[in-house]
Design a protein around this motif. Structure first.
Motif, mmCIF file in Angstrom:
data_model
loop_
_atom_site.group_PDB
_atom_site.id
_atom_site.type_symbol
_atom_site.label_atom_id
_atom_site.label_comp_id
_atom_site.label_asym_id
_atom_site.label_seq_id
_atom_site.Cartn_x
_atom_site.Cartn_y
_atom_site.Cartn_z
ATOM 1 N N ALA A 37 52.746 87.533 64.023
ATOM 2 C CA ALA A 37 52.997 87.358 65.455
ATOM 3 C C ALA A 37 53.376 88.685 66.092
ATOM 4 O O ALA A 37 52.965 89.002 67.218
ATOM 5 C CB ALA A 37 54.106 86.328 65.662
ATOM 6 N N GLY A 38 54.164 89.502 65.371
ATOM 7 C CA GLY A 38 54.537 90.810 65.893
ATOM 8 C C GLY A 38 53.349 91.737 66.015
ATOM 9 O O GLY A 38 53.224 92.489 66.987
ATOM 10 N N VAL A 91 54.399 84.888 58.802
ATOM 11 C CA VAL A 91 53.943 84.387 60.108
ATOM 12 C C VAL A 91 54.578 85.192 61.233
ATOM 13 O O VAL A 91 53.930 85.548 62.223
ATOM 14 C CB VAL A 91 54.274 82.888 60.244
ATOM 15 C CG1 VAL A 91 53.927 82.388 61.641
ATOM 16 C CG2 VAL A 91 53.520 82.084 59.191
ATOM 17 N N LEU A 92 55.848 85.506 61.067
ATOM 18 C CA LEU A 92 56.540 86.297 62.077
ATOM 19 C C LEU A 92 55.952 87.700 62.193
ATOM 20 O O LEU A 92 55.783 88.244 63.286
ATOM 21 C CB LEU A 92 58.019 86.370 61.718
ATOM 22 C CG LEU A 92 58.956 87.020 62.737
ATOM 23 C CD1 LEU A 92 58.917 86.238 64.044
ATOM 24 C CD2 LEU A 92 60.368 87.067 62.186
ATOM 25 N N TYR A 93 55.626 88.293 61.057
ATOM 26 C CA TYR A 93 55.023 89.630 61.050
ATOM 27 C C TYR A 93 53.670 89.618 61.745
ATOM 28 O O TYR A 93 53.352 90.518 62.541
ATOM 29 C CB TYR A 93 54.881 90.106 59.605
ATOM 30 C CG TYR A 93 54.195 91.451 59.471
ATOM 31 C CD1 TYR A 93 54.884 92.631 59.752
ATOM 32 C CD2 TYR A 93 52.861 91.536 59.070
ATOM 33 C CE1 TYR A 93 54.252 93.867 59.625
ATOM 34 C CE2 TYR A 93 52.233 92.752 58.946
ATOM 35 C CZ TYR A 93 52.927 93.921 59.223
ATOM 36 O OH TYR A 93 52.293 95.134 59.100
ATOM 37 N N TYR A 111 61.482 91.546 65.868
ATOM 38 C CA TYR A 111 60.700 90.963 64.780
ATOM 39 C C TYR A 111 61.153 91.542 63.442
ATOM 40 O O TYR A 111 61.355 90.811 62.470
ATOM 41 C CB TYR A 111 59.214 91.243 64.985
ATOM 42 C CG TYR A 111 58.570 90.386 66.049
ATOM 43 C CD1 TYR A 111 57.851 89.253 65.711
ATOM 44 C CD2 TYR A 111 58.685 90.700 67.396
ATOM 45 C CE1 TYR A 111 57.256 88.462 66.685
ATOM 46 C CE2 TYR A 111 58.103 89.924 68.379
ATOM 47 C CZ TYR A 111 57.390 88.804 68.019
ATOM 48 O OH TYR A 111 56.803 88.023 68.979
ATOM 49 N N GLY A 117 53.307 77.177 67.614
ATOM 50 C CA GLY A 117 51.865 77.071 67.577
ATOM 51 C C GLY A 117 51.535 75.742 66.729
ATOM 52 O O GLY A 117 52.002 75.709 65.663
ATOM 53 N N ASN A 139 50.259 90.811 66.473
ATOM 54 C CA ASN A 139 49.467 90.329 67.608
ATOM 55 C C ASN A 139 50.070 90.794 68.934
ATOM 56 O O ASN A 139 49.354 91.210 69.861
ATOM 57 C CB ASN A 139 49.411 88.799 67.568
ATOM 58 C CG ASN A 139 48.529 88.229 68.646
ATOM 59 O OD1 ASN A 139 47.380 88.639 68.812
ATOM 60 N ND2 ASN A 139 49.067 87.268 69.392
ATOM 61 N N LYS A 140 51.397 90.764 69.034
ATOM 62 C CA LYS A 140 52.056 91.220 70.257
ATOM 63 C C LYS A 140 51.875 92.721 70.441
ATOM 64 O O LYS A 140 51.702 93.224 71.559
ATOM 65 C CB LYS A 140 53.541 90.872 70.207
ATOM 66 C CG LYS A 140 54.268 91.116 71.516
ATOM 67 C CD LYS A 140 55.657 90.523 71.495
ATOM 68 C CE LYS A 140 56.331 90.695 72.856
ATOM 69 N NZ LYS A 140 57.686 90.080 72.871
ATOM 70 N N MET A 193 59.705 80.504 65.779
ATOM 71 C CA MET A 193 58.607 81.361 66.199
ATOM 72 C C MET A 193 57.390 81.228 65.285
ATOM 73 O O MET A 193 56.367 81.846 65.527
ATOM 74 C CB MET A 193 59.078 82.829 66.217
ATOM 75 C CG MET A 193 60.241 83.070 67.158
ATOM 76 S SD MET A 193 60.812 84.780 67.112
ATOM 77 C CE MET A 193 59.337 85.620 67.721
ATOM 78 N N LEU A 194 57.586 80.445 64.189
ATOM 79 C CA LEU A 194 56.515 80.434 63.211
ATOM 80 C C LEU A 194 55.430 79.413 63.458
ATOM 81 O O LEU A 194 54.247 79.689 63.324
ATOM 82 C CB LEU A 194 57.027 80.072 61.798
ATOM 83 C CG LEU A 194 58.449 80.439 61.482
ATOM 84 C CD1 LEU A 194 58.823 79.791 60.193
ATOM 85 C CD2 LEU A 194 58.477 81.914 61.380
#
Length: 772
Positions: A652-653, A648-650, A668, A243, A655-656, A239-240
């Motif tokens: 992404a969370g 990066v995961l945080y 997440y 992109g 942003n979601k 998930m990182l």
């Protein structure tokens, strides 16, 4: 309790900042000033005493019950007490001796640079001093002082060399320096009756407590290994990160490839090491054009082309020009010939720039001019025959020395051998001009026989020669970094694919859901097996590379930055292989990180040439020290990857959350927590190996230089790294570090200390460890 904790935190941070500042202060001033103003000052000692005393009070008040943690903290207190005893009761100095003369006086240089003369309780007489070179070269293998010690009726013959000390009546004697005429030497004097013993006890306690920290059933490390969250980390990384040259007819002349290959088997004294000429040819060609071949020519053909067809090859655009201000200013193409840097009348275009560089103007423009000048000087030395030291001959003193055809030979060389050395290359040149390569082959065969007869023990063994030729024949580092990074990216793509399939399954009907998940699980098991197999294959090849360098040099490959990068990559792969059963995600980490370290060794300003190790580094303690430190850096780099992944995961969370206007999904947070557990699995062994590595290094320093801690910048930054990462394991006292994101942010920032320790000290600060 709260106030006491704040005092401890403040003093702790202050010590870290002060030590970091001191390394830069030493760079801008000098070692003596840094010791006077900071390291040797009373206030600096008071800070350490304050940290130790407040920590003891805090441990008593919180009633720490785990015995191994008590022992760990007690070990550090014992080490600090040993340092205080050394500072208070020890003395160090230097004693200068001349051959045949005895002395009992030595000199102590104070902090004010004033010298004080003192007497030893015994006399020391220098019988002989010798500089021992590696056979056939001028590379120093050891410095040896043969001395006689006597007091009253006691007389002892002794031997002092690098890493070989002599202890007599409580005083330790070390090899320090020698006179230019080699008839005198300087010995370092050290007496520390209490500090060393107490400090070594502290080291032993530290070793025991650190091992217990890893094996304790209720410890954080063992609990992390049992955590079910480890397997949740498998999906996180996915998930990182979602992109040629001129025509053949224009090629310059050179030897036919088979004959050039045979010439490459001739031995040469290169870099003060006897090796096949193939090694010289590869280094020469790489320095000119950046790779080991040129227009289909082998490195040996390129080298011999410059030797025998120098004018043709000097017009060949073989010198690679990097992009930069100098290239733009002089309007240079990507590849230049040697003659491109000489105008009409043989005026050297870089002369003024190189002169300005030597005068201290070291900006990027002048550094590039210096780099090009170095390559042109290399061509000049080759054309003049200075690099072709292929003629061994035993001197009157019994040593074997290797000569180039243009060297001035000593009178001890008889006329027959002198004529052979002076005229062989001229005869070869005459033959190649008329294409008489059959006779050239006979002459090359004769040269190899001459070397075997006259080279004696300086000639490498057949096993070493075969190992070096095999090492030269395969670009291991290039192949491995491409292999590892490629498989790492492919594995990352697979993880991304699995995530997309999982999302598809979650949205589908029950039957489709089960089918998709079953297919994905079968595919994942297959990919996991294949990735482990390929990782093991890469590990075996990297191990072979290190073994070959070890065999060729005769010393463990840990003597420079290039080799330590290889070792870090080796440890990353080893860790990935042994921990993948707990979390398959580490195989992905292993591919990407080892590929990155191999890439850095391949493209960075690190010299891959194999050379003889410095005498002071020729110690088994060095091998243990560097190996353990490299293992800790590899583990800490894995915690860094976990931290970056979590950040990066945080993001992404977040942003979601903004897009869907709801809280961050629990999935997440669960994956970020899983990465924290995985990071703990790497962190605790990293702290253990870093601590052991630092203190093994201190023991080595004590054996080599007489001081187990000298506040060298490398030592200081290694200690800073240990102190910074040690903060994380105090999460029970520092509650914010229990939070996953706070933990990961701290880990990512802490990795800057690793980069400073490994790269910054070497390339910015210098010091005794700058060879690393």
């Amino acid at each position: 309790m709260a106030k006491l904790k704040k005092i401890i935190i403040f003093v702790y941070i202050l010590l870290v900042v002060v030590m970091g500042y001191a390394t830069f202060y030493e760079k801008s001033h000098c070692i003596a000033d840094a010791h006077d103003v900071i390291y040797g000052s009373q206030w600096f000692a008071v800070l350490w005493a304050l940290l130790a005393s407040t920590s003891i009070i805090y441990i008593v008040r919180v009633r720490m019950r785990r015995w191994y943690l008590l022992l760990l903290h007690f070990a550090f207190v014992v080490i600090l007490c040993g340092a205080w005893l050394t500072k208070t009761f020890s003395y160090t100095g230097t004693m200068h001796l001349r051959q045949g003369k005895a002395s009992n006086t030595f000199v102590i240089t104070g902090s004010d640079k004033k010298q004080e003369t003192r007497s030893l309780p015994f006399y020391v007489r220098l019988d002989t001093f010798k500089v021992i070179n590696h056979e056939g070269t001028e590379a120093v293998a050891d410095y040896q002082s043969h001395i006689t010690l006597y007091a009253n009726n006691d007389t002892v013959a002794a031997f002092v060399a690098m890493n070989k000390i002599k202890i007599y009546k409580g005083v330790r004697l070390y090899q320090s320096a020698y006179d230019s005429d080699q008839k005198g030497c300087t010995l370092a004097i050290n007496s520390d009756s209490y500090g060393i013993a107490v400090t070594y006890v502290g080291y032993a306690l530290l070793f025991v407590s650190l091992l217990c920290l890893l094996i304790a059933p209720n410890g954080t490390f063992r609990q992390s290994l049992k955590s079910p969250l480890i397997r949740k980390a498998f999906a996180v990384v996915g998930m990182l990160l979602v992109g040629a040259y001129g025509n053949a007819e224009n090629l310059p002349h050179t030897f036919p490839k088979p004959l050039a290959e045979k010439f490459g088997r001739v031995y040469v004294n290169y870099n003060n090491r006897i090796c096949p000429m193939q090694t010289l040819a590869i280094d020469f060609t790489k320095k000119l054009c950046g790779k080991a071949t040129y227009k289909g020519y082998t490195a040996e053909q390129v080298l011999l082309g410059f030797v025998f067809w120098g004018n043709d090859w000097s017009n060949e655009p073989i010198i690679k020009i990097k992009n930069g201000e100098l290239k733009t200013t002089l309007q240079l193409p990507n590849y230049c010939s040697a003659n491109d840097f000489f105008k009409l009348g043989n005026t050297y275009r870089l002369a003024s720039y190189v002169e300005e560089l030597y005068q201290g103007n070291s900006d990027s423009f002048h550094k590039q001019a210096g780099e090009i000048d170095d390559r042109l000087q290399l061509i000049l030395q080759l054309r003049q025959g200075k690099l072709l030291k292929v003629f061994p001959f035993r001197t009157v003193q019994g040593n074997i020395k290797w000569y180039a055809p243009t060297d001035k030979l000593p009178n001890s060389v008889d006329s027959l051998h002198s004529r052979y050395i002076n005229e062989l290359f001229s005869v070869i040149n005459t033959d190649v001009m008329v294409d008489n390569y059959a006779h050239v082959e006979e002459l090359v065969t004769g040269l190899r026989k001459f070397q075997v007869i006259n080279g004696g023990a300086s000639i490498p063994s057949l096993a070493q020669t075969r190992a070096e030729r095999f090492y030269n024949s395969i670009p291991f580092t290039t192949i491995l970094f491409v292999f590892n990074l490629t498989l790492g990216l492919l594995l990352l793509a697979w993880v991304v694919y699995c995530l997309s399939r999982k999302q598809q399954a979650d949205k589908s009907e029950y039957e489709d859901n089960t089918m998709i998940k079953s297919q994905t699980q079968r595919g994942s098991r297959l990919v996991n097996r294949l990735s482990l197999i390929f990782m093991s294959l890469s590990f075996v090849c990297l191990t072979l590379l290190l073994v070959l360098r070890w065999k060729i040099s005769g010393t463990i490959p840990l003597s420079n930055g290039y080799e330590t990068m290889l070792v870090v990559a080796w440890f990353v792969q080893l860790l990935a292989i042994f921990t993948q059963h707990k979390a398959p995600i580490v195989v992905l980490f292993g591919y990407l990180l080892s590929g990155f370290f191999l890439l850095v060794s391949h493209i960075a300003q690190m010299d891959p040439a194999i050379t003889h190790i410095m005498p002071v580094l020729n110690s088994p303690l060095l091998s243990l020290h560097v190996s353990v430190i490299m293992m800790s850096y590899a583990l800490l780099s894995l915690t860094f990857v976990c931290g970056i992944s979590a950040i990066v995961l945080y993001l992404a969370g977040i942003n979601k959350q903004r897009r869907q206007q709801q809280s961050v999904p629990n999935s997440y947070n669960l994956q970020i927590a899983a990465l924290q557990v995985l990071s703990h699995i790497f962190l605790y062994p990293a702290l253990v190996t870093l601590s052991i590595g630092i203190f093994v290094g201190a023991i080595w320093a004590n054996v080599s230089w007489g001081q187990y801690w000298s506040w060298d910048p490398k030592e200081v930054w290694a200690l800073i790294t240990l102190m910074v990462y040690a903060v994380v394991v105090h999460h029970r006292s520092l509650r914010p570090l229990n939070g996953a994101m706070c933990y990961h942010l701290f880990i990512v920032l802490a990795f800057l200390t690793v980069l400073m320790t490994y790269f910054g000290v070497n390339y910015i600060l210098g010091g005794m460890h700058s060879y690393a």
